[in-house]
Design an enzyme around this catalytic site. Structure first.
Site, short mmCIF file in Angstrom:
data_model
loop_
_atom_site.label_atom_id
_atom_site.label_comp_id
_atom_site.label_asym_id
_atom_site.label_seq_id
_atom_site.Cartn_x
_atom_site.Cartn_y
_atom_site.Cartn_z
N CYS A 130 0.75 -1.37 0.18
CA CYS A 130 0.05 -0.09 -0.19
C CYS A 130 0.83 1.36 -0.10
O CYS A 130 1.78 1.35 0.76
CB CYS A 130 -0.88 -0.03 1.24
SG CYS A 130 -1.83 1.66 1.37
N CYS A 190 0.43 3.49 3.36
CA CYS A 190 1.28 2.56 4.36
C CYS A 190 2.72 2.99 4.33
O CYS A 190 3.49 3.27 5.25
CB CYS A 190 0.88 1.25 4.37
SG CYS A 190 -1.00 0.83 4.89
N ASP A 207 -0.49 16.78 -1.52
CA ASP A 207 -0.78 15.87 -2.74
C ASP A 207 0.45 15.93 -3.88
O ASP A 207 0.87 17.16 -3.92
CB ASP A 207 -2.02 15.95 -3.28
CG ASP A 207 -2.32 14.93 -4.29
OD1 ASP A 207 -3.54 14.32 -3.93
OD2 ASP A 207 -1.67 14.82 -5.45
N HIS A 244 -4.43 0.86 8.15
CA HIS A 244 -4.94 0.83 6.90
C HIS A 244 -6.48 0.44 6.97
O HIS A 244 -6.99 -0.66 7.52
CB HIS A 244 -4.29 -0.63 6.20
CG HIS A 244 -4.72 -0.41 4.83
ND1 HIS A 244 -4.18 0.07 3.84
CD2 HIS A 244 -5.77 -1.09 4.08
CE1 HIS A 244 -4.81 -0.17 2.60
NE2 HIS A 244 -5.63 -1.03 2.80
N ASN A 268 -12.72 10.04 -2.35
CA ASN A 268 -13.15 9.05 -3.66
C ASN A 268 -13.19 7.80 -3.03
O ASN A 268 -12.41 7.20 -2.33
CB ASN A 268 -12.14 9.38 -4.65
CG ASN A 268 -12.36 10.52 -5.31
OD1 ASN A 268 -13.21 11.36 -5.33
ND2 ASN A 268 -10.91 10.99 -5.54
N HIS A 299 -6.19 3.25 0.19
CA HIS A 299 -5.92 3.51 1.61
C HIS A 299 -7.09 4.79 1.85
O HIS A 299 -6.74 5.81 1.31
CB HIS A 299 -4.52 3.90 1.82
CG HIS A 299 -4.04 4.09 3.32
ND1 HIS A 299 -3.53 3.26 4.03
CD2 HIS A 299 -4.74 4.90 4.31
CE1 HIS A 299 -3.38 3.78 5.31
NE2 HIS A 299 -3.95 4.78 5.35
N HIS A 308 -8.46 8.10 2.40
CA HIS A 308 -7.92 9.43 2.53
C HIS A 308 -8.83 10.39 2.16
O HIS A 308 -9.94 10.35 1.48
CB HIS A 308 -6.57 9.67 1.63
CG HIS A 308 -6.85 9.25 0.06
ND1 HIS A 308 -7.13 7.91 -0.28
CD2 HIS A 308 -7.16 10.08 -1.08
CE1 HIS A 308 -7.21 7.95 -1.60
NE2 HIS A 308 -7.42 9.26 -2.10
N HIS A 360 -9.28 14.12 0.84
CA HIS A 360 -8.52 15.53 0.05
C HIS A 360 -8.86 16.52 0.78
O HIS A 360 -10.19 17.06 0.80
CB HIS A 360 -8.84 15.60 -1.34
CG HIS A 360 -8.52 14.37 -2.19
ND1 HIS A 360 -7.41 14.47 -2.90
CD2 HIS A 360 -9.00 13.04 -2.17
CE1 HIS A 360 -7.17 13.07 -3.56
NE2 HIS A 360 -8.27 12.50 -3.33
P1 AMP Z 1 -7.34 9.40 -5.01
O1 AMP Z 1 -7.48 9.40 -6.66
O2 AMP Z 1 -8.60 9.87 -4.65
O3 AMP Z 1 -7.42 7.86 -4.78
O4 AMP Z 1 -6.22 10.25 -4.58
C1 AMP Z 1 -5.08 9.56 -4.68
C2 AMP Z 1 -4.03 10.91 -4.66
O5 AMP Z 1 -2.92 10.47 -4.16
C3 AMP Z 1 -4.01 11.54 -6.03
O6 AMP Z 1 -4.49 13.11 -5.79
C4 AMP Z 1 -2.46 11.54 -6.11
O7 AMP Z 1 -2.02 12.83 -6.97
C5 AMP Z 1 -1.87 11.51 -4.85
N1 AMP Z 1 -0.66 10.65 -4.62
C6 AMP Z 1 -0.18 9.68 -5.25
N2 AMP Z 1 0.80 9.42 -5.22
C7 AMP Z 1 1.39 10.20 -4.28
C8 AMP Z 1 2.56 10.45 -3.45
N3 AMP Z 1 3.73 9.48 -3.58
N4 AMP Z 1 2.57 11.28 -2.64
C9 AMP Z 1 1.51 12.22 -2.30
N5 AMP Z 1 0.30 12.17 -3.09
C10 AMP Z 1 0.43 11.23 -3.96
#
Ligand code: AMP
Length: 112
Positions: free
Chosen positions: A3, A6, A29, A45, A85, A96, A98, A100
């Protein structure tokens, strides 16, 4: 378990941390959709809101309680948007839970 978030929480993958407590971790992000775009995640998780239950609701409540603290620290005095989402139709790319936090400008009225 493989993950991304994680691994970020563990520090195995770098992130720009903006907040951390016993239950929550928040970082910028990597592909910001607004001037301020922070992701807030539980340290344990949980796959998504669809996996929230009586058993983990306290953890999720603690994560939610971190959001206004982060928003204040980010100077989002005029408001902000919180998005989570879920699954395929919700376009969740990281499995995982989250939240925003989007702000720093007047956001679109369009939600989807
Ligand atoms: P979601 O599409 O709602 O699952 O959001 C996942 C978010 O994680 C997206 O906005 C990506 O830009 C962000 N993301 C992916 N990898 C990383 C990372 N290594 N560091 C920070 N944000 C990330």
């Amino acid at each position: 378990m493989d993950c991304l978030f994680c691994a970020i929480i563990k520090g195995d993958i770098p992130s720009t941390k903006v907040y951390e407590d016993e239950y929550a971790y928040a970082f910028r992000d990597i592909n910001p959709a607004a001037p301020t775009h922070v992701l807030v995640v539980p340290k344990t998780h949980i796959a998504s809101i669809d996996a929230v239950s009586e058993e983990n609701a306290d953890t999720v409540a603690h994560v939610l309680a971190a959001i206004p603290k982060i928003a204040a620290a980010e100077g989002l005095v005029n408001g902000y948007r919180v998005v989570s989402n879920v699954g395929e139709d919700g376009c969740q790319s990281v499995k995982h839970l989250h939240f925003h936090i989007l702000g720093g400008t007047k956001l679109s009225e369009k939600m989807a």
